[in-house]
Design a protein around this motif. Structure first.
Motif, short mmCIF file in Angstrom:
data_model
loop_
_atom_site.label_atom_id
_atom_site.label_comp_id
_atom_site.label_asym_id
_atom_site.label_seq_id
_atom_site.Cartn_x
_atom_site.Cartn_y
_atom_site.Cartn_z
N CYS A 1 19.36 16.05 -44.97
CA CYS A 1 19.22 17.45 -45.38
C CYS A 1 20.28 18.29 -44.68
N CYS B 1 18.23 21.24 -42.21
CA CYS B 1 17.60 20.93 -40.92
C CYS B 1 18.14 19.65 -40.29
N GLU C 1 17.43 16.62 -41.15
CA GLU C 1 16.49 15.50 -41.25
C GLU C 1 17.12 14.37 -42.05
N CYS D 1 14.31 19.65 -49.60
CA CYS D 1 13.79 19.06 -48.37
C CYS D 1 12.30 19.36 -48.23
N CYS E 1 12.06 21.65 -44.48
CA CYS E 1 12.53 23.04 -44.34
C CYS E 1 12.66 23.78 -45.67
N THR F 1 15.04 23.49 -47.91
CA THR F 1 16.41 23.65 -48.38
C THR F 1 16.62 22.88 -49.68
#
Length: 101
Positions: free
Chosen positions: A11, A14, A16, A63, A66, A68
């Motif tokens: 992502c 964030c 991730e 995501c 978060c 996004t």
């Protein structure tokens, strides 16, 4: 029923990198991957995963942590198919499979 494949791009919001999405392929994309798979029939999964991918797809994702939304380009291999098994591997790991030693 459409076959599903696992992808796990990082992502950009964030950072991730451990989330997986299951995506379907268009008929054209599936045909390209099937042709590539047939051309490399009999290869071990390790050789296959170290070779150029059978297909690269672009998907719009969101995501789960978060929120996004982003576009990702991902390589697809036959081993990414949900439920894929190979005689050289032991199924049972959520993020993939464990090699047989």
């Amino acid at each position: 029923m459409q076959r599903l494949y696992k992808i796990n791009p990082t992502c950009p919001g964030c950072g991730e990198e451990h989330l997986y999405w299951q995506v379907g392929l268009t008929d054209e994309e599936q045909a390209i991957l099937d042709t590539h798979t047939e051309e490399h029939k009999g290869e071990s999964s390790i050789v296959s995963l170290m070779s150029p991918p059978g297909l690269i797809i672009t998907r719009r994702l969101k995501c789960g942590l978060c929120g996004t939304e982003f576009e990702a380009r991902c390589a697809i291999y036959k081993e990414d198919e949900v439920g894929y098994t190979h005689p050289d591997m032991i199924p049972g790991c959520q993020m993939g499979e464990k090699p047989v030693f």
